[in-house]
Each structure stands twice: as structure tokens, then as C-alpha cells.
Design a protein around this motif. Structure first.
Motif, PDB file in Angstrom:
ATOM      1  N   THR A 120       0.558  -9.099   5.373  1.00  0.00           N
ATOM      2  CA  THR A 120      -0.574  -8.309   5.853  1.00  0.00           C
ATOM      3  C   THR A 120      -0.949  -8.683   7.283  1.00  0.00           C
ATOM      4  OG1 THR A 120      -1.428  -8.079   3.597  1.00  0.00           O
ATOM      5  CG2 THR A 120      -2.972  -7.663   5.393  1.00  0.00           C
ATOM      6  N   ILE A 121      -1.018  -9.960   7.568  1.00  0.00           N
ATOM      7  CA  ILE A 121      -1.353 -10.397   8.923  1.00  0.00           C
ATOM      8  C   ILE A 121      -0.246 -10.021   9.904  1.00  0.00           C
ATOM      9  CG2 ILE A 121      -1.738 -12.413  10.400  1.00  0.00           C
ATOM     10  CD1 ILE A 121      -4.146 -11.750   8.714  1.00  0.00           C
ATOM     11  N   GLU A 122       1.001 -10.217   9.502  1.00  0.00           N
ATOM     12  CA  GLU A 122       2.111  -9.949  10.417  1.00  0.00           C
ATOM     13  C   GLU A 122       2.224  -8.466  10.764  1.00  0.00           C
ATOM     14  OE1 GLU A 122       5.211 -13.617   9.451  1.00  0.00           O
ATOM     15  OE2 GLU A 122       5.473 -11.689   8.429  1.00  0.00           O
ATOM     16  N   ALA A 160     -17.327  -6.977   5.448  1.00  0.00           N
ATOM     17  CA  ALA A 160     -16.564  -7.710   4.445  1.00  0.00           C
ATOM     18  C   ALA A 160     -16.609  -6.953   3.124  1.00  0.00           C
ATOM     19  CB  ALA A 160     -17.151  -9.107   4.274  1.00  0.00           C
ATOM     20  N   ASN A 161     -15.512  -7.068   2.349  1.00  0.00           N
ATOM     21  CA  ASN A 161     -15.416  -6.300   1.120  1.00  0.00           C
ATOM     22  C   ASN A 161     -14.568  -7.056   0.102  1.00  0.00           C
ATOM     23  OD1 ASN A 161     -15.959  -4.136  -0.512  1.00  0.00           O
ATOM     24  ND2 ASN A 161     -14.427  -2.789   0.389  1.00  0.00           N
ATOM     25  N   PRO A 162     -15.000  -7.157  -1.134  1.00  0.00           N
ATOM     26  CA  PRO A 162     -14.196  -7.846  -2.148  1.00  0.00           C
ATOM     27  C   PRO A 162     -12.889  -7.126  -2.434  1.00  0.00           C
ATOM     28  CG  PRO A 162     -16.469  -7.564  -2.892  1.00  0.00           C
ATOM     29  CD  PRO A 162     -16.301  -6.714  -1.666  1.00  0.00           C
ATOM     30  N   ARG A 163     -11.914  -7.886  -2.878  1.00  0.00           N
ATOM     31  CA  ARG A 163     -10.612  -7.399  -3.336  1.00  0.00           C
ATOM     32  C   ARG A 163      -9.731  -6.846  -2.207  1.00  0.00           C
ATOM     33  NH1 ARG A 163     -10.332  -6.732  -9.056  1.00  0.00           N
ATOM     34  NH2 ARG A 163     -12.334  -7.122 -10.076  1.00  0.00           N
ATOM     35  N   MET A 164     -10.058  -7.148  -1.002  1.00  0.00           N
ATOM     36  CA  MET A 164      -9.201  -6.764   0.124  1.00  0.00           C
ATOM     37  C   MET A 164      -9.379  -7.767   1.269  1.00  0.00           C
ATOM     38  SD  MET A 164     -11.396  -3.390   1.375  1.00  0.00           S
ATOM     39  CE  MET A 164     -10.066  -2.832   2.421  1.00  0.00           C
ATOM     40  N   SER A 165      -9.512  -9.042   0.900  1.00  0.00           N
ATOM     41  CA  SER A 165      -9.872 -10.051   1.895  1.00  0.00           C
ATOM     42  C   SER A 165      -8.833 -10.183   3.001  1.00  0.00           C
ATOM     43  CB  SER A 165     -10.110 -11.411   1.227  1.00  0.00           C
ATOM     44  OG  SER A 165      -8.954 -11.827   0.513  1.00  0.00           O
ATOM     45  N   MET A 166      -7.533 -10.168   2.652  1.00  0.00           N
ATOM     46  CA  MET A 166      -6.528 -10.329   3.696  1.00  0.00           C
ATOM     47  C   MET A 166      -6.411  -9.068   4.550  1.00  0.00           C
ATOM     48  SD  MET A 166      -5.842 -13.378   3.609  1.00  0.00           S
ATOM     49  CE  MET A 166      -4.942 -13.125   5.138  1.00  0.00           C
ATOM     50  N   TYR A 167      -6.585  -7.905   3.939  1.00  0.00           N
ATOM     51  CA  TYR A 167      -6.598  -6.673   4.731  1.00  0.00           C
ATOM     52  C   TYR A 167      -7.765  -6.705   5.719  1.00  0.00           C
ATOM     53  CZ  TYR A 167      -6.791  -1.716   5.928  1.00  0.00           C
ATOM     54  OH  TYR A 167      -6.823  -0.529   6.617  1.00  0.00           O
ATOM     55  N   ALA A 168      -8.953  -7.074   5.229  1.00  0.00           N
ATOM     56  CA  ALA A 168     -10.116  -7.160   6.117  1.00  0.00           C
ATOM     57  C   ALA A 168      -9.871  -8.175   7.226  1.00  0.00           C
ATOM     58  CB  ALA A 168     -11.362  -7.521   5.309  1.00  0.00           C
ATOM     59  N   ALA A 169      -9.290  -9.316   6.876  1.00  0.00           N
ATOM     60  CA  ALA A 169      -9.010 -10.340   7.886  1.00  0.00           C
ATOM     61  C   ALA A 169      -8.073  -9.809   8.960  1.00  0.00           C
ATOM     62  CB  ALA A 169      -8.406 -11.575   7.215  1.00  0.00           C
ATOM     63  N   SER A 170      -7.029  -9.087   8.543  1.00  0.00           N
ATOM     64  CA  SER A 170      -6.064  -8.564   9.507  1.00  0.00           C
ATOM     65  C   SER A 170      -6.709  -7.531  10.422  1.00  0.00           C
ATOM     66  CB  SER A 170      -4.870  -7.943   8.779  1.00  0.00           C
ATOM     67  OG  SER A 170      -5.216  -6.736   8.109  1.00  0.00           O
ATOM     68  N   MET A 174      -7.449  -7.436  14.378  1.00  0.00           N
ATOM     69  CA  MET A 174      -6.989  -6.285  15.152  1.00  0.00           C
ATOM     70  C   MET A 174      -8.094  -5.763  16.067  1.00  0.00           C
ATOM     71  SD  MET A 174      -4.520  -4.062  15.720  1.00  0.00           S
ATOM     72  CE  MET A 174      -4.039  -2.338  15.882  1.00  0.00           C
ATOM     73  N   THR A 175      -9.281  -5.604  15.525  1.00  0.00           N
ATOM     74  CA  THR A 175     -10.397  -5.085  16.321  1.00  0.00           C
ATOM     75  C   THR A 175     -10.786  -6.063  17.420  1.00  0.00           C
ATOM     76  OG1 THR A 175     -11.250  -3.673  14.561  1.00  0.00           O
ATOM     77  CG2 THR A 175     -12.830  -4.412  16.208  1.00  0.00           C
TER      78      THR A 175
END
Length: 281
Positions: A120-122, A160-170, A174-175
């Protein structure tokens, strides 16, 4: 920039979803050339064939279409693809950093390090940095035409939102990178290159299959999302949220004490929006 007529574009994630729609829009508006990047080689071939059947504005030559299948997680692969693209279409006037993945519906401690965290981060963050670093020096040097960089982030980069922590982090990364890049270009005097950060809520592309709309924030139709991003990009607008209530939610998150915001986010269904997420199957 009034239109993409005569412009050269590079669009990542171009084999489906919003990437495909950006490419269609470019051809219909008379772009000189479009380069599409994606991991899905068969999807790229289908989109290229579709674009070949489209007509641009009257009196404008058919858009040249170039495709490149690659894994953008590799900086070496991105470097090689950028060299090939520069030969095929020239220095891009517009970069659309659109590629992305989402793996969700699990709490962070239940996710896999490589399949979710690293990938996800990459893909959602680092790949776009690699792409932009390859093309940006030549875009800066080419002052004959206005340049644009459209970075497709997410409303998840503001809340921030539960169940998508790595997506939110990425997407937070990005922003932050995207808007810092915008300021760097302005500070360095390269104002012919403008950066737009696009932060949509969930879009009905299949990528967010099963995600639920939030209060006053329905799932976006793909054409609606693309139109909002495209218009903001042409104007050189710094940030564009879609739909508009995303901006309101972001403002409330900044103004309210955290415990009060948590209660409001529950009521607005923000914190429950990913509970039934399945994604593409």
C-alpha cells in the motif's frame, strides 16, 4: 491552462477505472499524446484499442497512444519506463499520478506486512514520488507550455478511519508530499508547473466495492470525480475535495475537540463506512 489540446500526458493506473476515464477525456479534448502505465498489460491493450476508436475535436490529429506495463514499486522499472515514454511522446505536459490500491476491512493488527502494509505504501505513495522525480526536471526546464501535475489522493488523507489504516497512512503521506511539492515549485520560481492534490471520497469504480456512503457524502460516480479533478488540474487549483461535504468534515475535524469529533464521526457513519468493504473480486 485552458485545455489539454496539443498536450502530452502520462497517466498511471491507466488500464481501468478513473485512469481510463482520464485518458478518454484527454483524447476527446485533442491531446497530442497519451502514455498509459499500469501493471495490467491486457487492460492497457483494451484501453488503447478503445482510445483508437475515439475522435478528438475537428481538425485535430489523432492522439498518439503509448502504453507501458510495469510494476511501479520498483524505482528502476519507473526509471526505464520514463526513458521509454520520453522517447515515445516527449516531455509530458501533464502527469496524472492516479495508480493506487486499497486493501481493507481488517484492523491494522490483523493485516499482513507485505501484502497490505508494504504494498500500500509503495504503490499509493512511493511510486508517485518515483514517477514525478523522473519527469519533473524536464518539465521544469520546458517553459514553452504550462505544466500540470495531478496527484490523486483521497479524503482518507484528511480523516482517520477504522479498517483502512494503511490506506489512510499512504494517502496522508501522498497529500503531504503533493502539497509540499506545490510550495517548493512556487518558492523556486517554477510557477509554470502547478500541482493539484485531488481528495475524493469513495468512488464507484469497483475499487471500493462494498464501502458505504457517509452522511451527506454519497459514493461518487467516476465521471463526476474525474470532472472535478480535471477542472481543478487545468485551473492549477492547489487542492480539490469531492464531494463538497468532505471539505466541511475536514473543517469540523480541525475545529472540534477529539472526543466530540469521534461522536460526530460515528453519527455521520464515517467510522463505519468500511465495515462491508469487499473491493474488486
Amino acid at each position: 491552462m485552458r485545455s489539454v489540446r496539443g498536450a502530452r500526458l502520462m497517466i498511471s493506473g491507466g488500464a481501468s477505472g478513473m485512469g481510463r476515464l482520464y485518458a478518454i477525456r484527454a483524447v476527446r479534448e485533442g491531446a497530442a499524446a497519451v502514455s498509459l502505465w499500469d501493471l495490467d498489460e491486457a487492460g492497457l491493450e483494451r484501453v488503447a484499442a478503445e482510445l483508437a476508436q475515439l475522435r478528438g475535436p475537428r481538425g485535430v490529429a489523432q492522439t498518439r497512444v503509448h502504453t507501458r506495463a510495469l510494476d511501479m514499486r520498483s524505482s528502476e522499472a519507473v526509471e526505464a519506463a520514463a526513458r521509454e515514454t520520453a522517447v515515445a511522446i516527449g516531455v509530458p505536459d501533464i502527469l496524472v499520478n492516479n495508480a493506487g490500491i486499497v486493501a481493507g476491512n481488517a484492523y491494522f493488527w490483523e493485516t499482513d506486512n507485505d501484502a497490505v502494509t508494504r504494498a500500500t505504501i509503495e504503490i499509493n505513495t512511493l511510486a508517485h514520488c518515483y514517477v514525478t522525480r523522473e519527469f519533473l526536471p524536464d518539465m521544469i526546464a520546458d517553459r514553452g507550455r504550462a505544466k500540470r501535475i495531478l496527484n490523486v489522493s483521497s479524503a482518507a488523507s484528511t480523516l482517520a478511519n477504522p479498517r483502512m489504516s494503511m490506506y489512510a497512512a499512504s494517502k496522508w503521506a501522498m497529500t503531504g508530499w503533493s502539497d509540499s511539492l506545490r510550495l517548493e515549485l512556487r518558492q523556486a520560481g517554477h510557477e509554470h508547473v502547478r500541482v493539484t492534490t485531488f481528495c475524493p471520497s469513495y468512488v464507484k469504480t469497483g475499487m471500493f466495492q462494498g464501502a458505504r456512503g457517509m452522511f451527506l457524502t454519497p459514493l461518487l460516480e467516476p465521471d463526476e470525480a474525474v470532472d472535478a479533478a480535471w477542472t481543478a488540474m487545468l485551473r492549477g487549483q492547489a487542492v480539490r475535495f469531492a464531494p463538497r461535504p468532505v471539505w466541511l468534515a475536514r473543517a469540523l475535524r480541525g475545529l472540534l475537540p477529539v472526543p466530540l469529533w469521534d461522536v460526530l464521526a460515528d453519527w455521520m457513519r464515517v467510522t463505519r463506512s468500511m465495515q462491508q468493504f469487499t473491493g474488486r473480486r
